[in-house]
Design a protein around this motif. Structure first.
Motif, PDB file in Angstrom:
ATOM      1  N   HIS A 194      -1.286  -3.874   3.372  1.00 46.83           N
ATOM      2  CA  HIS A 194      -0.949  -2.754   4.260  1.00 46.83           C
ATOM      3  C   HIS A 194       0.284  -2.997   5.131  1.00 46.83           C
ATOM      4  CE1 HIS A 194      -5.031  -1.334   3.234  1.00 46.83           C
ATOM      5  NE2 HIS A 194      -4.503  -0.155   3.438  1.00 46.83           N
ATOM      6  N   SER A 195       0.907  -4.171   5.028  1.00 47.05           N
ATOM      7  CA  SER A 195       2.091  -4.395   5.869  1.00 47.05           C
ATOM      8  C   SER A 195       3.322  -3.733   5.272  1.00 47.05           C
ATOM      9  CB  SER A 195       2.347  -5.894   6.042  1.00 47.05           C
ATOM     10  OG  SER A 195       1.291  -6.471   6.773  1.00 47.05           O
ATOM     11  N   GLY A 247       0.211 -16.075   8.145  1.00 53.24           N
ATOM     12  CA  GLY A 247      -0.047 -16.727   6.852  1.00 53.24           C
ATOM     13  C   GLY A 247       0.725 -18.012   6.674  1.00 53.24           C
ATOM     14  N   ALA A 295      -3.857 -11.964  11.200  1.00 50.50           N
ATOM     15  CA  ALA A 295      -2.643 -12.789  11.049  1.00 50.50           C
ATOM     16  C   ALA A 295      -1.416 -12.129  11.662  1.00 50.50           C
ATOM     17  CB  ALA A 295      -2.396 -13.079   9.573  1.00 50.50           C
ATOM     18  N   ILE A 342      -8.332  -2.243   6.059  1.00 50.03           N
ATOM     19  CA  ILE A 342      -7.427  -3.402   6.178  1.00 50.03           C
ATOM     20  C   ILE A 342      -8.228  -4.709   6.177  1.00 50.03           C
ATOM     21  CG2 ILE A 342      -5.919  -4.496   7.908  1.00 50.03           C
ATOM     22  CD1 ILE A 342      -4.801  -1.661   8.388  1.00 50.03           C
ATOM     23  N   GLU A 363       6.534  -0.464  15.030  1.00 50.73           N
ATOM     24  CA  GLU A 363       5.836  -0.420  16.320  1.00 50.73           C
ATOM     25  C   GLU A 363       6.467  -1.438  17.269  1.00 50.73           C
ATOM     26  OE1 GLU A 363       1.560  -1.180  16.218  1.00 50.73           O
ATOM     27  OE2 GLU A 363       1.311   0.232  17.861  1.00 50.73           O
ATOM     28  N   ALA A 404      -1.590  -9.875  14.365  1.00 53.32           N
ATOM     29  CA  ALA A 404      -1.927  -9.356  15.711  1.00 53.32           C
ATOM     30  C   ALA A 404      -2.187  -7.854  15.707  1.00 53.32           C
ATOM     31  CB  ALA A 404      -0.847  -9.707  16.738  1.00 53.32           C
ATOM     32  N   GLY A 410      -3.339 -10.000   1.735  1.00 51.61           N
ATOM     33  CA  GLY A 410      -4.514  -9.284   2.213  1.00 51.61           C
ATOM     34  C   GLY A 410      -4.658  -7.980   1.452  1.00 51.61           C
ATOM     35  N   GLN A 454       6.255   2.479   8.594  1.00 53.35           N
ATOM     36  CA  GLN A 454       5.768   2.349   9.976  1.00 53.35           C
ATOM     37  C   GLN A 454       6.569   1.297  10.725  1.00 53.35           C
ATOM     38  OE1 GLN A 454       1.566   1.551  10.328  1.00 53.35           O
ATOM     39  NE2 GLN A 454       0.964   3.282   9.033  1.00 53.35           N
ATOM     40  N   SER A 514      -6.637   1.517  13.385  1.00 51.55           N
ATOM     41  CA  SER A 514      -6.820   2.921  13.019  1.00 51.55           C
ATOM     42  C   SER A 514      -7.379   3.099  11.612  1.00 51.55           C
ATOM     43  CB  SER A 514      -5.496   3.670  13.150  1.00 51.55           C
ATOM     44  OG  SER A 514      -4.567   3.182  12.212  1.00 51.55           O
ATOM     45  N   ILE A 517      -4.331 -20.812   4.059  1.00 49.84           N
ATOM     46  CA  ILE A 517      -5.036 -19.610   3.595  1.00 49.84           C
ATOM     47  C   ILE A 517      -6.431 -19.598   4.209  1.00 49.84           C
ATOM     48  CG2 ILE A 517      -5.914 -18.399   1.569  1.00 49.84           C
ATOM     49  CD1 ILE A 517      -3.414 -19.197   0.135  1.00 49.84           C
ATOM     50  N   VAL A 518      -6.670 -18.621   5.052  1.00 57.37           N
ATOM     51  CA  VAL A 518      -7.932 -18.544   5.784  1.00 57.37           C
ATOM     52  C   VAL A 518      -9.010 -18.001   4.852  1.00 57.37           C
ATOM     53  CG1 VAL A 518      -9.092 -17.502   7.767  1.00 57.37           C
ATOM     54  CG2 VAL A 518      -6.684 -18.182   7.946  1.00 57.37           C
ATOM     55  N   TRP A 538       0.824  -1.217   0.000  1.00 55.87           N
ATOM     56  CA  TRP A 538       0.000   0.000   0.000  1.00 55.87           C
ATOM     57  C   TRP A 538       0.853   1.261   0.000  1.00 55.87           C
ATOM     58  CZ3 TRP A 538      -0.121   3.480   4.186  1.00 55.87           C
ATOM     59  CH2 TRP A 538      -1.102   4.474   4.102  1.00 55.87           C
ATOM     60  N   GLU A 570       4.875   6.844   3.493  1.00 60.34           N
ATOM     61  CA  GLU A 570       5.298   6.657   4.874  1.00 60.34           C
ATOM     62  C   GLU A 570       5.875   5.268   5.063  1.00 60.34           C
ATOM     63  OE1 GLU A 570       1.113   7.164   6.153  1.00 60.34           O
ATOM     64  OE2 GLU A 570       1.371   5.289   7.263  1.00 60.34           O
TER      65      GLU A 570
HETATM   66  C1  FAD Z   1      -2.308   3.232   7.412  1.00 61.41           C
HETATM   67  C2  FAD Z   1      -2.103   2.006   8.254  1.00 61.41           C
HETATM   68  C3  FAD Z   1      -2.677   1.944   9.510  1.00 61.41           C
HETATM   69  C4  FAD Z   1      -2.458   0.823  10.318  1.00 61.41           C
HETATM   70  N1  FAD Z   1      -3.033   0.811  11.546  1.00 61.41           N
HETATM   71  C5  FAD Z   1      -2.773  -0.224  12.390  1.00 61.41           C
HETATM   72  C6  FAD Z   1      -3.325  -0.236  13.701  1.00 61.41           C
HETATM   73  O1  FAD Z   1      -4.104   0.633  14.091  1.00 61.41           O
HETATM   74  N2  FAD Z   1      -2.980  -1.251  14.526  1.00 61.41           N
HETATM   75  C7  FAD Z   1      -2.120  -2.245  14.141  1.00 61.41           C
HETATM   76  O2  FAD Z   1      -1.828  -3.121  14.944  1.00 61.41           O
HETATM   77  N3  FAD Z   1      -1.630  -2.284  12.882  1.00 61.41           N
HETATM   78  C8  FAD Z   1      -1.944  -1.296  12.004  1.00 61.41           C
HETATM   79  N4  FAD Z   1      -1.446  -1.334  10.729  1.00 61.41           N
HETATM   80  C9  FAD Z   1      -0.711  -2.522  10.281  1.00 61.41           C
HETATM   81  C10 FAD Z   1      -1.667  -3.516   9.603  1.00 61.41           C
HETATM   82  O3  FAD Z   1      -2.822  -3.703  10.347  1.00 61.41           O
HETATM   83  C11 FAD Z   1      -0.987  -4.883   9.415  1.00 61.41           C
HETATM   84  O4  FAD Z   1       0.177  -4.739   8.679  1.00 61.41           O
HETATM   85  C12 FAD Z   1      -1.940  -5.891   8.734  1.00 61.41           C
HETATM   86  O5  FAD Z   1      -1.309  -7.151   8.656  1.00 61.41           O
HETATM   87  C13 FAD Z   1      -2.332  -5.452   7.353  1.00 61.41           C
HETATM   88  O6  FAD Z   1      -3.333  -6.325   6.872  1.00 61.41           O
HETATM   89  P1  FAD Z   1      -3.413  -6.627   5.306  1.00 61.41           P
HETATM   90  O7  FAD Z   1      -4.726  -7.247   5.025  1.00 61.41           O
HETATM   91  O8  FAD Z   1      -3.029  -5.440   4.533  1.00 61.41           O
HETATM   92  O9  FAD Z   1      -2.328  -7.788   5.202  1.00 61.41           O
HETATM   93  P2  FAD Z   1      -1.091  -7.993   4.211  1.00 61.41           P
HETATM   94  O10 FAD Z   1      -0.072  -6.964   4.486  1.00 61.41           O
HETATM   95  O11 FAD Z   1      -1.579  -8.144   2.833  1.00 61.41           O
HETATM   96  O12 FAD Z   1      -0.591  -9.391   4.797  1.00 61.41           O
HETATM   97  C14 FAD Z   1      -0.164  -9.507   6.127  1.00 61.41           C
HETATM   98  C15 FAD Z   1      -0.051 -10.967   6.538  1.00 61.41           C
HETATM   99  O13 FAD Z   1      -1.355 -11.566   6.591  1.00 61.41           O
HETATM  100  C16 FAD Z   1      -1.343 -12.784   5.863  1.00 61.41           C
HETATM  101  N5  FAD Z   1      -2.682 -13.001   5.302  1.00 61.41           N
HETATM  102  C17 FAD Z   1      -3.413 -12.131   4.581  1.00 61.41           C
HETATM  103  N6  FAD Z   1      -4.567 -12.708   4.208  1.00 61.41           N
HETATM  104  C18 FAD Z   1      -4.550 -13.973   4.707  1.00 61.41           C
HETATM  105  C19 FAD Z   1      -5.437 -15.089   4.628  1.00 61.41           C
HETATM  106  N7  FAD Z   1      -6.598 -15.023   3.983  1.00 61.41           N
HETATM  107  N8  FAD Z   1      -5.077 -16.234   5.241  1.00 61.41           N
HETATM  108  C20 FAD Z   1      -3.903 -16.350   5.909  1.00 61.41           C
HETATM  109  N9  FAD Z   1      -3.028 -15.324   6.004  1.00 61.41           N
HETATM  110  C21 FAD Z   1      -3.345 -14.166   5.416  1.00 61.41           C
HETATM  111  C22 FAD Z   1      -0.298 -12.557   4.781  1.00 61.41           C
HETATM  112  O14 FAD Z   1       0.175 -13.801   4.244  1.00 61.41           O
HETATM  113  C23 FAD Z   1       0.761 -11.811   5.564  1.00 61.41           C
HETATM  114  O15 FAD Z   1       1.547 -12.740   6.285  1.00 61.41           O
HETATM  115  C24 FAD Z   1      -1.661  -0.250   9.863  1.00 61.41           C
HETATM  116  C25 FAD Z   1      -1.102  -0.201   8.575  1.00 61.41           C
HETATM  117  C26 FAD Z   1      -1.332   0.918   7.775  1.00 61.41           C
HETATM  118  C27 FAD Z   1      -0.751   0.959   6.408  1.00 61.41           C
END
Ligand code: FAD
Length: 419
Positions: free
Chosen positions: A45-46, A163, A114, A107, A292, A116, A42, A290, A103, A167-168, A8, A288
């Motif tokens: 956003h990671s 992950g 996955a 997402i 934490e 936390a 997903g 991030q 926040s 795959i959930v 993202w 940006e």
């Molecule tokens: C703007 C912004 C704000 C955020 N705010 C917060 C916050 O408030 N609190 C916080 O804790 N984090 C926050 N994050 C971090 C974010 O929540 C995590 O990085 C989260 O994992 C992103 O989810 P995603 O769907 O984009 O996963 P991805 O980045 O696409 O994947 C993350 C992980 O999830 C696994 N995964 C995805 N889908 C599945 C599935 N169906 N089955 C099994 N595994 C799967 C992937 O293999 C990977 O290991 C923020 C990130 C951004 C960019």
């Protein structure tokens, strides 16, 4: 279908040889069964390499969207690739709510759980803590169900799984009766006051976020209060020596609050107040990075003071730092595993060469507090080091090898940090 090959933030490109977007579960199962190296993607956003692979990436964004509420059991079962924000509105219409949200409502649910992902609040555990069952596709393409009661011994390893176990496709989550929230921002909370009263400040509302830039001697406090918990006249205009803001804020000083959920004490549904950002506002690719780190609650003030010791390195590359509390949970890989924590989140400028050395310094400063990093954000710990920080990591490694002996769901990140 998702054709984006970058995360993202645009801070890296995925190395996958193919990105799939199946339209049915059968198609998904065939893709997984035919692959030797596959990862779920997903909403991208990671910031860490947790989702990356040089094999196949599979997005669930094109699978049917399903939300099924069990009112008697107070649960909801959802298609795991849906975004939190999409599910929340429907849940609210049925009279229910999630206990907490991150926040950003954009997402994906499976991706958030996955890694936390958490929101804020002394009594609020991570989003994964609400999950009571999962359905996932395993390496041979089979669909299996895992349930909190039936699989009690290993369930703690199954939800925050990076992950790496499968795959959930569907998740069942506990829900609570819907509620309204008001959001009040307080300006000018002295760092000094925080150091002496951290517990009282974090207990100031259902969800509290404290923002600081490592330059000003004060913080900004965002208090998200359940309307049924506060005096109808509203909270005091002065709180802990800070003043209630008369205009809406963005977490990063100077940025427009247009993208933010309603503030100024106006009540609204939980899903439109607990996240900082609005679902109906399409965020641009965030320029940006991030990271934490989460430390035991009792160390909040000491850890902040330790970070201020290297404030001259942090401030030049920092957009904003946010402090939140997270209640203990039972997930083996959760930074809040069996301990209440305070999370120090950092939104950096998108300049990895400048930011990564600062992370290394921060990790040194936070070492006495056993700070655990967020799996979805950037950190610099050497491979293997996380074993000393996450007490159940070796149990998770054993579970991984039992459920996925060929390492089909592995990637460089998981292989390095979990083994
Ligand atoms: C703007 C912004 C704000 C955020 N705010 C917060 C916050 O408030 N609190 C916080 O804790 N984090 C926050 N994050 C971090 C974010 O929540 C995590 O990085 C989260 O994992 C992103 O989810 P995603 O769907 O984009 O996963 P991805 O980045 O696409 O994947 C993350 C992980 O999830 C696994 N995964 C995805 N889908 C599945 C599935 N169906 N089955 C099994 N595994 C799967 C992937 O293999 C990977 O290991 C923020 C990130 C951004 C960019």
């Amino acid at each position: 279908m998702t054709t984006d090959r970058t995360n993202w933030a645009g801070s890296f490109s995925y190395d996958a040889r193919r990105v799939h977007a199946p339209r049915s579960e059968d198609e998904l199962r065939e893709i997984v069964a035919a692959s030797t190296r596959v990862r779920a993607l997903g909403s991208r956003h990671s910031f860490s390499q947790v989702a990356n692979t040089d094999g196949d990436l599979v997005s669930l964004a094109d699978l049917p969207r399903t939300v099924s509420v069990d009112a008697a059991g107070s649960t909801v079962t959802v298609a795991a690739g849906m975004r939190y924000g999409e599910v929340c509105r429907e849940l609210h219409e049925h009279g229910f709510a999630m206990h907490n949200l991150g926040s950003l409502p954009h997402i994906s649910m499976a991706g958030a759980v996955a890694t936390a992902t958490h929101g804020s609040g002394d009594g609020n555990a991570s989003l994964a803590s609400a999950v009571s069952a999962l359905e996932m596709v395993t390496a041979d393409g089979e669909l299996v169900t895992v349930d909190r009661d039936a699989d009690a011994e290993r369930f703690g390893g199954m939800v925050v799984a990076l992950g790496a176990l499968g795959i959930v496709v569907r998740m069942t989550l506990d829900v609570v009766p819907t509620f309204e929230v008001r959001q009040d921002v307080y300006e000018g909370l002295a760092l000094d006051t925080f150091e002496k009263n951290a517990d009282e400040i974090f207990a100031g509302a259902y969800s509290v976020s404290l923002f600081t830039d490592f330059v000003a001697p004060t913080m900004t406090a965002w208090l998200k209060s359940r309307v049924d918990d506060v005096d109808p006249a509203g909270p005091d205009p002065d709180w802990m020596g800070a003043r209630r803001a008369a205009s809406a804020h963005h977490p990063v000083p100077g940025m427009s609050a247009e993208s933010c959920t309603g503030q100024l004490g106006v009540p609204g549904p939980w899903y439109d107040r607990l996240p900082h950002f609005r679902l109906d506002f399409t965020p641009s690719n965030g320029a940006e990075l991030q990271s934490e780190y989460l430390v035991p609650r009792a160390a909040a003030a000491d850890a902040l003071r330790a970070l201020h010791g290297i404030g001259e390195h942090i401030a030049p590359v920092l957009q904003i730092c946010e402090l939140r509390t997270v209640a203990a949970d039972e997930q083996w890989l959760s930074p809040a595993y069996r301990q209440d924590v305070v999370a120090f989140h950092f939104t950096w400028v998108r300049d990895a060469a400048a930011v990564m050395p600062v992370l290394k310094l921060m990790e040194q400063q936070l070492a006495p507090y056993y700070a655990r990093p967020h799996w979805g954000k950037l950190f610099t710990h050497e491979p293997g080091h996380l074993r000393s920080l996450f007490p159940r990591l070796s149990d998770f490694r054993a579970l991984r090898h039992e459920l996925d002996p060929r390492g089909t769901f592995g990637n460089a990140f998981v292989d390095q940090h979990i083994g």
